[in-house]
Design a protein around this motif. Structure first.
Motif, PDB file in Angstrom:
ATOM      1  N   SER A  94      55.193  63.338 -49.411  1.00 38.22           N
ATOM      2  CA  SER A  94      55.365  64.802 -49.510  1.00 38.22           C
ATOM      3  C   SER A  94      55.021  65.315 -50.906  1.00 38.22           C
ATOM      4  CB  SER A  94      56.793  65.212 -49.126  1.00 38.22           C
ATOM      5  OG  SER A  94      57.737  64.816 -50.123  1.00 38.22           O
ATOM      6  N   GLY A  95      54.986  64.428 -51.892  1.00 39.35           N
ATOM      7  CA  GLY A  95      54.626  64.825 -53.253  1.00 39.35           C
ATOM      8  C   GLY A  95      53.143  64.751 -53.559  1.00 39.35           C
ATOM      9  N   TYR A  96      52.347  64.176 -52.680  1.00 39.19           N
ATOM     10  CA  TYR A  96      50.927  64.008 -52.948  1.00 39.19           C
ATOM     11  C   TYR A  96      50.197  65.310 -53.280  1.00 39.19           C
ATOM     12  CZ  TYR A  96      51.129  59.135 -51.288  1.00 39.19           C
ATOM     13  OH  TYR A  96      51.409  57.802 -51.124  1.00 39.19           O
ATOM     14  N   GLY A 143      63.838  62.907 -52.353  1.00 38.36           N
ATOM     15  CA  GLY A 143      64.462  63.471 -51.166  1.00 38.36           C
ATOM     16  C   GLY A 143      64.651  64.965 -51.270  1.00 38.36           C
ATOM     17  N   SER A 144      64.898  65.480 -52.493  1.00 39.98           N
ATOM     18  CA  SER A 144      65.123  66.928 -52.634  1.00 39.98           C
ATOM     19  C   SER A 144      63.839  67.710 -52.350  1.00 39.98           C
ATOM     20  CB  SER A 144      65.677  67.269 -54.017  1.00 39.98           C
ATOM     21  OG  SER A 144      64.756  66.897 -55.023  1.00 39.98           O
ATOM     22  N   ARG A 145      62.687  67.160 -52.770  1.00 41.92           N
ATOM     23  CA  ARG A 145      61.415  67.831 -52.478  1.00 41.92           C
ATOM     24  C   ARG A 145      61.182  67.845 -50.965  1.00 41.92           C
ATOM     25  NH1 ARG A 145      58.070  64.715 -55.242  1.00 41.92           N
ATOM     26  NH2 ARG A 145      57.992  63.250 -53.519  1.00 41.92           N
ATOM     27  N   ALA A 146      61.460  66.720 -50.315  1.00 35.73           N
ATOM     28  CA  ALA A 146      61.267  66.632 -48.873  1.00 35.73           C
ATOM     29  C   ALA A 146      62.199  67.599 -48.144  1.00 35.73           C
ATOM     30  CB  ALA A 146      61.488  65.200 -48.398  1.00 35.73           C
ATOM     31  N   VAL A 147      63.422  67.746 -48.635  1.00 34.45           N
ATOM     32  CA  VAL A 147      64.357  68.700 -48.023  1.00 34.45           C
ATOM     33  C   VAL A 147      63.798  70.112 -48.139  1.00 34.45           C
ATOM     34  CG1 VAL A 147      66.635  69.758 -48.268  1.00 34.45           C
ATOM     35  CG2 VAL A 147      66.417  67.272 -48.298  1.00 34.45           C
ATOM     36  N   ILE A 185      58.367  57.119 -25.000  1.00 33.18           N
ATOM     37  CA  ILE A 185      57.633  58.210 -25.635  1.00 33.18           C
ATOM     38  C   ILE A 185      57.360  57.888 -27.102  1.00 33.18           C
ATOM     39  CG2 ILE A 185      58.603  59.945 -24.086  1.00 33.18           C
ATOM     40  CD1 ILE A 185      60.292  60.818 -26.727  1.00 33.18           C
ATOM     41  N   GLY A 186      56.362  58.537 -27.643  1.00 37.97           N
ATOM     42  CA  GLY A 186      56.071  58.502 -29.068  1.00 37.97           C
ATOM     43  C   GLY A 186      55.868  59.917 -29.548  1.00 37.97           C
ATOM     44  N   THR A 187      56.443  60.247 -30.687  1.00 37.48           N
ATOM     45  CA  THR A 187      56.322  61.596 -31.238  1.00 37.48           C
ATOM     46  C   THR A 187      56.536  61.504 -32.743  1.00 37.48           C
ATOM     47  OG1 THR A 187      57.029  63.899 -30.977  1.00 37.48           O
ATOM     48  CG2 THR A 187      58.749  62.212 -30.765  1.00 37.48           C
ATOM     49  N   ASN A 188      56.726  62.638 -33.385  1.00 34.04           N
ATOM     50  CA  ASN A 188      56.979  62.642 -34.823  1.00 34.04           C
ATOM     51  C   ASN A 188      57.905  63.798 -35.187  1.00 34.04           C
ATOM     52  OD1 ASN A 188      55.351  65.068 -35.650  1.00 34.04           O
ATOM     53  ND2 ASN A 188      53.694  63.842 -34.778  1.00 34.04           N
ATOM     54  N   TYR A 189      58.426  63.778 -36.399  1.00 30.56           N
ATOM     55  CA  TYR A 189      59.403  64.775 -36.812  1.00 30.56           C
ATOM     56  C   TYR A 189      58.826  66.194 -36.827  1.00 30.56           C
ATOM     57  CZ  TYR A 189      63.290  61.711 -38.243  1.00 30.56           C
ATOM     58  OH  TYR A 189      64.359  60.845 -38.264  1.00 30.56           O
ATOM     59  N   LEU A 190      57.547  66.354 -37.123  1.00 32.67           N
ATOM     60  CA  LEU A 190      56.976  67.704 -37.120  1.00 32.67           C
ATOM     61  C   LEU A 190      56.997  68.288 -35.712  1.00 32.67           C
ATOM     62  CD1 LEU A 190      55.715  69.911 -38.878  1.00 32.67           C
ATOM     63  CD2 LEU A 190      53.480  68.904 -38.386  1.00 32.67           C
ATOM     64  N   HIS A 203      53.540  73.513 -45.064  1.00 35.83           N
ATOM     65  CA  HIS A 203      54.204  72.825 -46.168  1.00 35.83           C
ATOM     66  C   HIS A 203      55.027  71.630 -45.692  1.00 35.83           C
ATOM     67  CE1 HIS A 203      52.876  75.884 -48.906  1.00 35.83           C
ATOM     68  NE2 HIS A 203      53.433  76.826 -48.158  1.00 35.83           N
ATOM     69  N   ASP A 204      55.278  71.562 -44.411  1.00 32.16           N
ATOM     70  CA  ASP A 204      56.126  70.509 -43.847  1.00 32.16           C
ATOM     71  C   ASP A 204      55.315  69.388 -43.192  1.00 32.16           C
ATOM     72  OD1 ASP A 204      55.160  72.015 -41.737  1.00 32.16           O
ATOM     73  OD2 ASP A 204      57.122  72.489 -40.899  1.00 32.16           O
ATOM     74  N   CYS A 205      54.025  69.298 -43.501  1.00 30.04           N
ATOM     75  CA  CYS A 205      53.145  68.360 -42.791  1.00 30.04           C
ATOM     76  C   CYS A 205      53.528  66.895 -42.995  1.00 30.04           C
ATOM     77  CB  CYS A 205      51.686  68.602 -43.140  1.00 30.04           C
ATOM     78  SG  CYS A 205      51.295  68.354 -44.871  1.00 30.04           S
ATOM     79  N   PHE A 206      54.272  66.566 -44.046  1.00 28.30           N
ATOM     80  CA  PHE A 206      54.696  65.173 -44.222  1.00 28.30           C
ATOM     81  C   PHE A 206      55.565  64.703 -43.058  1.00 28.30           C
ATOM     82  CE2 PHE A 206      58.559  67.132 -45.675  1.00 28.30           C
ATOM     83  CZ  PHE A 206      59.558  66.205 -45.430  1.00 28.30           C
ATOM     84  N   LEU A 207      56.192  65.653 -42.331  1.00 29.22           N
ATOM     85  CA  LEU A 207      57.063  65.291 -41.209  1.00 29.22           C
ATOM     86  C   LEU A 207      56.312  64.574 -40.092  1.00 29.22           C
ATOM     87  CD1 LEU A 207      59.211  68.554 -40.948  1.00 29.22           C
ATOM     88  CD2 LEU A 207      59.988  66.311 -41.775  1.00 29.22           C
TER      89      LEU A 207
END
Length: 188
Positions: free
Chosen positions: A18-20, A29-33, A144-149, A44-48
């Motif tokens: 998420s910092g890239y 973790g705070s940046r990801a939050v 199933i397979g999915t992701n957080y986003l 902005h949430d694409c790391f999810l």
């Protein structure tokens, strides 16, 4: 509805990634939050999407029809109604909302198909009747397979849905590691 055998992959690695965009790959973790809680669709949430989730879900057909409208879900493998209907105990395979008369009718069609000699044309027609009358409350299992986003979209769109299956699904989403922390809060 039953959700079991859940596995989550790539949580720490995706939080680091998420910092890239800012040239930083230190774990934060705070940046990801902050990023995970941004408005859905902002980008902005694409790391999810790097946090991958797999699980076994047993749900009625009517849930699967709605679930499949989301693009970034995959069915890894699933129970086949077409291949298994003739061996299923329809009384055991339906949820509590399917009427007894429906179960008895479909059960009688399955019994007739499995226990009578008939010409091939009638046999084909009888199979079509079985499939056409199969209740939407038939419970089918899939990996199933999915992701957080994608789960973020599911949660925001379905959290207050009137079907109890969506409430169970959203409860499961909330229980995933870090999901509440990264996603569920007031939108920025």
């Amino acid at each position: 509805m039953l959700i079991e055998n859940t596995q989550v992959y790539g949580l720490e690695e995706s939080v680091r990634a998420s910092g890239y965009p800012m040239g930083n790959d230190d774990y934060s973790g705070s940046r990801a939050v902050r990023l995970g809680g941004t408005k859905p669709g902002s980008g902005h949430d694409c790391f999810l999407k790097g946090i991958v989730v797999q699980a076994d879900v047993t749900a009625p057909q009517y849930f699967w029809l709605q679930w499949q409208r989301y693009h970034f879900h995959d069915i890894i493998s699933s129970e086949s109604k077409m291949h298994r209907i003739l061996e299923m105990d329809i009384r055991e395979q339906c949820n509590k909302y399917v009427g007894r008369q429906v179960i008895e009718y479909v059960g009688s069609l399955i019994y007739a198909y499995n226990n009578n000699d008939m010409d091939n044309d009638f046999r084909k027609e009888l199979f079509q009747r079985i499939i056409a009358n199969c209740p939407m409350g038939l419970m089918l299992k899939a990996r199933i397979g999915t992701n957080y986003l994608q789960l973020k979209s599911n949660w925001y769109q379905r959290r207050h849905h009137k079907l109890e299956e969506w409430q169970t699904y959203c409860d499961w989403i909330e229980g995933l590691p870090g999901f509440k922390e990264f996603v569920i809060r007031e939108q920025s």
